[in-house]
Design an enzyme around this catalytic site. Structure first.
Site, PDB file in Angstrom:
ATOM      1  N   ASN A 172       0.865  -1.185   0.000  1.00 11.46           N
ATOM      2  CA  ASN A 172       0.000   0.000   0.000  1.00 11.46           C
ATOM      3  C   ASN A 172       0.901   1.234   0.000  1.00 11.46           C
ATOM      4  OD1 ASN A 172      -1.815   2.047   0.512  1.00 11.46           O
ATOM      5  ND2 ASN A 172      -2.320   1.375   2.602  1.00 11.46           N
ATOM      6  N   LYS A 202       0.135   4.271  -0.331  1.00 12.11           N
ATOM      7  CA  LYS A 202      -0.511   5.476   0.234  1.00 12.11           C
ATOM      8  C   LYS A 202      -0.255   6.680  -0.673  1.00 12.11           C
ATOM      9  CE  LYS A 202      -0.166   3.298   4.683  1.00 12.11           C
ATOM     10  NZ  LYS A 202      -0.189   3.402   6.132  1.00 12.11           N
ATOM     11  N   HIS A 224      -9.573   1.168   4.897  1.00 13.82           N
ATOM     12  CA  HIS A 224      -8.310   1.411   5.609  1.00 13.82           C
ATOM     13  C   HIS A 224      -8.559   2.407   6.745  1.00 13.82           C
ATOM     14  CE1 HIS A 224      -4.231   2.631   6.496  1.00 13.82           C
ATOM     15  NE2 HIS A 224      -3.832   1.535   5.891  1.00 13.82           N
ATOM     16  N   GLU A 239      -6.955   4.844   7.784  1.00 11.27           N
ATOM     17  CA  GLU A 239      -6.724   6.257   7.434  1.00 11.27           C
ATOM     18  C   GLU A 239      -7.940   6.840   6.734  1.00 11.27           C
ATOM     19  OE1 GLU A 239      -3.028   5.540   5.421  1.00 11.27           O
ATOM     20  OE2 GLU A 239      -2.092   5.047   7.338  1.00 11.27           O
ATOM     21  N   GLU A 280      -5.428  -4.869  10.670  1.00 11.41           N
ATOM     22  CA  GLU A 280      -4.402  -3.841  10.854  1.00 11.41           C
ATOM     23  C   GLU A 280      -4.695  -3.055  12.134  1.00 11.41           C
ATOM     24  OE1 GLU A 280      -2.426  -2.681   6.866  1.00 11.41           O
ATOM     25  OE2 GLU A 280      -4.174  -1.426   7.140  1.00 11.41           O
ATOM     26  N   GLY A 337       2.294   2.424  10.702  1.00 13.51           N
ATOM     27  CA  GLY A 337       3.245   3.519  10.538  1.00 13.51           C
ATOM     28  C   GLY A 337       3.944   3.942  11.823  1.00 13.51           C
ATOM     29  N   SER A 353       3.330  -1.882  10.428  1.00  8.75           N
ATOM     30  CA  SER A 353       4.776  -1.894  10.695  1.00  8.75           C
ATOM     31  C   SER A 353       5.430  -3.240  10.409  1.00  8.75           C
ATOM     32  CB  SER A 353       5.077  -1.430  12.136  1.00  8.75           C
ATOM     33  OG  SER A 353       4.688  -0.084  12.293  1.00  8.75           O
TER      34      SER A 353
END
Ligand code: PGA
Length: 252
Positions: free
Chosen positions: A9, A11, A96, A98, A168, A174, A214
Site C-alpha cells: 500500500n 498510500k 483502511h 486512514e 491492521e 506507521g 509496521s
C-alpha cells in the site's frame, strides 16, 4: 490450502517518475527470485495505468487504494469500480483506518464500497483493526467484530468468498510498533471464528486474512509463520524495493 498474499500500500507517496522507478525495481527483483506469495501493488490512482501496463509483463497484480461508493455520475473527484475494471485493476483496499479516520468513512459507506467493488469484479481487501485506547480498554475483539459484521456480513456466500480481510491494528500502522505474532494470531483466529459462525467452517478456512502494521523484513517471517496469518498488507516498507522483496519472500 490458502494462498499467501503480500500487498503493498503505497498510500499518498512518490512522484510519477519515482513510482515508475520503484515499479521497475520491483519487476527486476521479482524476476530473479522465486516468490510463493501472490504479490499485489497498490499505487495512487494516477499511476494505476502505468502499473497495470508494467504488471502485464511481470508477475504481480495491481490494486487501487480506494473506490467510490457510487456507480457513476455527478460525483466530482471520485473514481468508480467500473473505471478500475476497465483498466484491468484487480484489487482494491477498502476501509483502511486512514480513510475511516480522515475521510469519515463509516459502516454504511464501506458497505456500499464493498458492494460496488464486487459488482465490478474487483477483489476487496477489507481492513479492520482497533485503535490503541480500544485495545487498552480490552475492547479490541468487540471493535473488530463490529467492523467485520457491518462491513461484510450482508454478503451472500458467493460474494463473501471473494473478499480478502486485512487485520491492521491502528496502533501498529506507521508507528514502528508491530503486533506480536501471538496478538496477530489471536485476532486472526477470532475473525475466522466469526466467519465460521456466519458462513460455516469451510468458508472460514478458505478466507485469506492478512496482517498489516509496521511489517518489515525483520518481523515478517515470524508473523507470517503464524497459523491463520496469510501474508501482509505493507505500507512504508513497500516503498523500499529490497524490503518489499524480503517481505514477499517471507510469505510461504
Ligand atoms: P505500515 O502501513 O506498514 O506503514 O505500518 C500498513 C498499512 O497502513 O497498510
Amino acid at each position: 490450502m490458502r494462498k499467501k498474499i503480500v500487498a503493498g500500500n503505497w498510500k499518498m507517496n512518490l512522484t510519477f517518475n519515482e513510482a515508475e522507478d520503484l515499479l521497475d525495481e520491483i519487476v527486476d527483483l521479482l524476476e530473479n527470485e522465486t516468490i510463493d506469495a501472490q504479490v499485489i501493488v497498490c499505487p495512487p490512482y494516477p499511476y494505476l495505468e502505468m502499473a497495470s501496463d508494467i504488471a502485464k509483463e511481470s508477475n504481480f497484480f495491481v490494486g487501487a487504494q480506494n473506490i467510490s461508493p457510487f456507480e457513476a455520475g455527478a460525483y466530482t473527484g471520485e473514481v468508480s469500480s467500473s473505471m478500475l475494471t476497465s483498466m484491468e485493476i484487480t484489487h482494491c483496499i477498502i476501509g483502511h483506518s486512514e480513510r475511516r479516520k480522515y475521510f469519515n468513512e463509516d459502516d454504511k459507506m464501506l458497505t456500499a464500497k464493498i458492494n460496488q467493488s464486487l459488482e465490478h469484479k474487483i477483489i476487496p481487501i477489507f481492513c479492520v483493526g482497533e485503535a490503541l485506547p480500544e485495545r487498552e480498554a480490552g475492547d479490541h475483539f468487540e471493535v473488530v467484530r463490529h467492523q467485520v459484521r457491518h462491513g461484510l456480513f450482508h454478503l451472500d456466500t458467493d460474494e463473501f468468498e471473494k473478499v480478502i480481510i486485512a487485520y491492521e491494528p491502528v496502533w501498529a500502522i506507521g508507528t514502528g510498533v508491530t503486533a506480536s505474532p501471538e496478538q496477530a494470531k489471536e485476532m486472526h483466529d477470532y475473525i475466522r471464528s466469526l466467519i465460521a459462525e456466519r458462513y460455516g467452517k469451510d468458508i472460514a478456512d478458505k478466507t485469506i486474512i492478512l496482517y498489516g502494521g509496521s511489517c518489515n523484513s525483520k518481523n515478517a517471517k515470524e508473523i507470517f509463520a503464524q497459523e491463520g496469518v496469510d501474508g501482509g498488507l505493507i505500507g512504508g516498507a513497500s516503498l523500499i524495493p529490497e524490503e518489499f522483496l524480503a517481505i514477499c519472500k517471507a510469505a510461504k
